[in-house]
Design a protein around this motif. Sequence first.
Motif, short mmCIF file in Angstrom:
data_model
loop_
_atom_site.label_atom_id
_atom_site.label_comp_id
_atom_site.label_asym_id
_atom_site.label_seq_id
_atom_site.Cartn_x
_atom_site.Cartn_y
_atom_site.Cartn_z
N LYS A 192 0.81 -1.21 0.00
CA LYS A 192 0.00 0.00 0.00
C LYS A 192 0.85 1.27 0.00
N ALA A 193 2.05 1.20 0.53
CA ALA A 193 2.89 2.40 0.62
C ALA A 193 3.56 2.74 -0.69
N THR A 194 3.87 1.72 -1.52
CA THR A 194 4.65 1.95 -2.73
C THR A 194 3.96 1.52 -4.01
N GLY A 195 2.97 0.63 -3.92
CA GLY A 195 2.33 0.08 -5.11
C GLY A 195 3.07 -1.09 -5.72
N LYS A 196 4.21 -1.46 -5.16
CA LYS A 196 5.00 -2.54 -5.73
C LYS A 196 4.35 -3.90 -5.49
N GLU A 197 4.56 -4.80 -6.46
CA GLU A 197 3.98 -6.14 -6.36
C GLU A 197 4.59 -6.91 -5.19
N VAL A 198 3.70 -7.52 -4.39
CA VAL A 198 4.11 -8.40 -3.30
C VAL A 198 3.97 -9.85 -3.74
#
Length: 464
Positions: A192-198
């Motif tokens: 949620k903080a960066t939008g990067k795929e988890v």
Amino acid sequence: MRRMISCSLAFALSISPVFAAEWVGFRGPVPANLEAKDLPLTWTPEEHIRWSAQLTGTGQSSPVIWGDQIYVTSVEGPNKEQCLVTAYAVTDGKKRWQSSVKNSTPEVVSGLISKAAPTAVVDQAGIVALFEGGNVLARTHSGEKRWERDLVADYGPIESRHGLGSSLIQTDTHVVIWIERAESPYILCCDKATGKEVWKTEGLGATSWSSPVLLTVGGKEQLVFSATGKLRGVDPETGKELWTLEGVSGNATPSPSVAGDGLLLLGATDGRGESSGGKAADSNCLIRVKKDDSGAYSADFVWRAKRATCSFGSPIVHNGYAYFVNRTGILFCLDASTGEEVYAERTPESCWATPLAVGDRIYLVGQKGTTTVIKAGPKFEVLSQNRLWKAEAATETPAGEGTRGSERREGSAPMSGDSSSGNGAQERPQGRGERGMGGGGSPYGNDSLIQFAVAAIPDSLFIR
């Protein structure tokens, strides 16, 4: 004090004063401090409406609320060229800010295709919104850009029957996006903080406009997804499949509702967009998910309804009873533990918004503008019937309702969309279309409004 609602086709009803609270995503959840006595019981087009706001563009999502701001999503232009997130003041409906991004997949506005159907999520950091064209926007509460994603650029084109309808769902640190497209559907978890795929995993490979839910089983959360013919449980930390249940139908649009630890209430419709025929009641059911001694999860049916079915709105469980509203406006009340029918009573309209249950009240937000408030419990008792605009003569939507995708939503300004779901279009609309189509208009008429969604905080009710 007067209790009020307001609309815009977003309306806000509230008791003065308005207190800060949260409605953080699709269907809330309902704030724990919300009591029935704090919500309006009666209103008319002339009385008890605090404010209404005319929204820019068109949309079908539910509003979300954080502190003193209410947020709505919409699309604008004849081809949905712009995707918009707009913040309004909870107290008076005045626009605070608006942020836009160019749609990655422009498409001619139509009553057959969803329009800003997915509902956003909000937390202390700000709002994250998904649009059916593949754009994801994250903004602060003051409107500054946090991050953006273009899912089409990252994972390929999104092609889906009638568009996407699945709303976002969040955990403390992650936001989960469900893209149930025609080819290579997927579920994507982002920071949620960066939008990067988890993590990213396969979708269900079946038709769906429903939204995922977080279910707790033995103290551990799991994500549950519902698509025609199946449900699936997924580990929210890894994306690993935990269980799959088949043997259902008609469940493409209503979203499951959590009914307790390991318990899910599933809704299904017998609409023409489904293949369920007359068997939809079998898929309006209670499901139990459990974990065995080896650590494996499984799901099975506790009971199946005999007659109850849904429209686009999802079923709910409240104080030991399950409630379903079908396509013709019949409200079914069932014993939540056994599935035995308690009553079946006709109400004025079907519901595309999921009913709102608070204390001893159930709010049935009807698609054509009538909100019926009934007393919760085993006896059917109408407490009030209310409208935000005057009823139109001879413009009733036939039984076999139309698509959500062509109307408006709830909120505190003229809005369109809850989807019960934040859900997308399922079938060709039979009634009249939405106002403010943003160019091109609706081929099914443009004089009617639809109530798409409802949100509530202490002392305020918002309808889009």
